[in-house]
Scaffold this active site. Sequence first.
Site, PDB file in Angstrom:
ATOM      1  N   GLY A  57       0.830  -1.198   0.000  1.00  0.00           N
ATOM      2  CA  GLY A  57       0.000   0.000   0.000  1.00  0.00           C
ATOM      3  C   GLY A  57       0.863   1.247   0.000  1.00  0.00           C
ATOM      4  O   GLY A  57       1.965   1.242   0.566  1.00  0.00           O
TER       5      GLY A  57
ATOM      6  N   GLN B  87       3.030   9.959   0.983  1.00  0.00           N
ATOM      7  CA  GLN B  87       4.350   9.346   1.181  1.00  0.00           C
ATOM      8  C   GLN B  87       5.327   9.679   0.061  1.00  0.00           C
ATOM      9  O   GLN B  87       6.534   9.504   0.229  1.00  0.00           O
ATOM     10  CB  GLN B  87       4.209   7.816   1.275  1.00  0.00           C
TER      11      GLN B  87
ATOM     12  N   CYS C 292       5.409  -0.024   7.305  1.00  0.00           N
ATOM     13  CA  CYS C 292       5.134   1.140   6.456  1.00  0.00           C
ATOM     14  C   CYS C 292       6.382   1.454   5.651  1.00  0.00           C
ATOM     15  O   CYS C 292       7.487   1.433   6.196  1.00  0.00           O
ATOM     16  CB  CYS C 292       4.769   2.342   7.340  1.00  0.00           C
ATOM     17  N   LEU C 293       6.205   1.748   4.377  1.00  0.00           N
ATOM     18  CA  LEU C 293       7.353   2.106   3.537  1.00  0.00           C
ATOM     19  C   LEU C 293       8.026   3.383   4.045  1.00  0.00           C
ATOM     20  O   LEU C 293       9.200   3.600   3.762  1.00  0.00           O
ATOM     21  CB  LEU C 293       6.914   2.281   2.083  1.00  0.00           C
TER      22      LEU C 293
ATOM     23  N   HIS D 251      -4.828   2.145   7.216  1.00  0.00           N
ATOM     24  CA  HIS D 251      -3.445   2.623   7.359  1.00  0.00           C
ATOM     25  C   HIS D 251      -3.153   3.717   6.321  1.00  0.00           C
ATOM     26  O   HIS D 251      -2.588   4.768   6.659  1.00  0.00           O
ATOM     27  CB  HIS D 251      -2.499   1.420   7.203  1.00  0.00           C
ATOM     28  N   GLU D 252      -3.542   3.460   5.073  1.00  0.00           N
ATOM     29  CA  GLU D 252      -3.250   4.424   3.999  1.00  0.00           C
ATOM     30  C   GLU D 252      -4.101   5.681   4.147  1.00  0.00           C
ATOM     31  O   GLU D 252      -3.632   6.795   3.862  1.00  0.00           O
ATOM     32  CB  GLU D 252      -3.464   3.784   2.625  1.00  0.00           C
TER      33      GLU D 252
ATOM     34  N   HIS E 121      -2.473   8.125   6.374  1.00  0.00           N
ATOM     35  CA  HIS E 121      -1.427   8.942   5.733  1.00  0.00           C
ATOM     36  C   HIS E 121      -2.014  10.219   5.148  1.00  0.00           C
ATOM     37  O   HIS E 121      -1.399  11.284   5.223  1.00  0.00           O
ATOM     38  CB  HIS E 121      -0.755   8.158   4.604  1.00  0.00           C
TER      39      HIS E 121
HETATM   40  C1  QAP Z   1       0.903  -0.651   4.895  1.00  0.00           C
HETATM   41  O1  QAP Z   1       3.017  -1.177   4.112  1.00  0.00           O
HETATM   42  C2  QAP Z   1       0.501  -1.855   5.699  1.00  0.00           C
HETATM   43  O2  QAP Z   1       9.518  -1.947   6.826  1.00  0.00           O
HETATM   44  C3  QAP Z   1       1.704  -0.957   3.677  1.00  0.00           C
HETATM   45  O3  QAP Z   1      11.578  -2.490   5.215  1.00  0.00           O
HETATM   46  C4  QAP Z   1       1.440  -2.758   6.175  1.00  0.00           C
HETATM   47  O4  QAP Z   1       3.696  -1.904   2.120  1.00  0.00           O
HETATM   48  C5  QAP Z   1      -0.799  -2.038   5.986  1.00  0.00           C
HETATM   49  C6  QAP Z   1       7.720  -2.365   3.689  1.00  0.00           C
HETATM   50  C7  QAP Z   1       1.044  -3.847   6.912  1.00  0.00           C
HETATM   51  C8  QAP Z   1      -1.184  -3.131   6.718  1.00  0.00           C
HETATM   52  C9  QAP Z   1      -0.288  -4.045   7.183  1.00  0.00           C
HETATM   53  C10 QAP Z   1       7.977  -2.132   5.022  1.00  0.00           C
HETATM   54  C11 QAP Z   1       8.780  -2.651   2.851  1.00  0.00           C
HETATM   55  C12 QAP Z   1       6.359  -2.284   3.146  1.00  0.00           C
HETATM   56  C13 QAP Z   1       9.263  -2.187   5.514  1.00  0.00           C
HETATM   57  C14 QAP Z   1       3.966  -1.662   3.267  1.00  0.00           C
HETATM   58  C15 QAP Z   1      10.330  -2.470   4.670  1.00  0.00           C
HETATM   59  C16 QAP Z   1      10.081  -2.697   3.331  1.00  0.00           C
HETATM   60  C17 QAP Z   1       5.303  -1.827   3.845  1.00  0.00           C
HETATM   61 CO    CO Z   2       2.366   3.539   5.555  1.00  0.00          CO
END
Ligand code: QAP
Ligand code: CO
Length: 169
Positions: free
Chosen positions: A46, A51, A92-93, A134-135, A138
């Site tokens: 996401g 971001q 989270c990215l 979550h998004e 943001h």
């Molecule tokens: C949001 O998050 C999300 O720490 C999206 O080193 C995440 O795509 C919503 C990512 C989990 C619900 C549950 C995170 C990539 C990606 C990192 C992501 C990383 C590399 C996170």
């Molecule tokens: Co995020």
Amino acid sequence: MALLEILEFPDPRLRKVAEPVKEVDDGIRKIIDDMFETMYNAPGIGLAATQVNIHRQIIVIDVSEDQSEPRVFINPEIQVVDQDLFSYDEGCLSVPGFYETVERPKHVTVKALDRNGEAFEIHPEGLLAVCIQHEMDHLSGKLFVDYISPMKRDRIRKKLEKQHRLQAS
Ligand code: QAP
Ligand code: CO
């Protein structure tokens, strides 16, 4: 298409509130395509426009295993259906390398526009429901680390600030 730079916590630009999209035109669709490319490249499930320093209400999500279910949410609105909560270990990215358990409403209704400007409504479940919430946070300048203890959040902030200093030098 183009890869966009992803802002990282505690960048103050992640705290800006996104404006609604007035018209879903080719400029908006270009942003959406670049956001998908950036998200898939990360890889992530996401990404909110905030971001990538675009302060418009645009979200891209794909929670499938094989990048086969791209979803777009423009000007999303959410309604909580009941009091049930659901816990998930979120990342989270914009907070790379850190994961914390967050509780959110389990049952929600989401209304939004798609990439053609058509209105739709869904009743997401599980990871998709978590990811949309979550998004959407943001777009209001909110991060998942805002839900954890100030001590944990400060530890994460200090570690990321140190990484950013090392990257800059
Ligand atoms: C949001 O998050 C999300 O720490 C999206 O080193 C995440 O795509 C919503 C990512 C989990 C619900 C549950 C995170 C990539 C990606 C990192 C992501 C990383 C590399 C996170
Ligand atoms: Co995020």
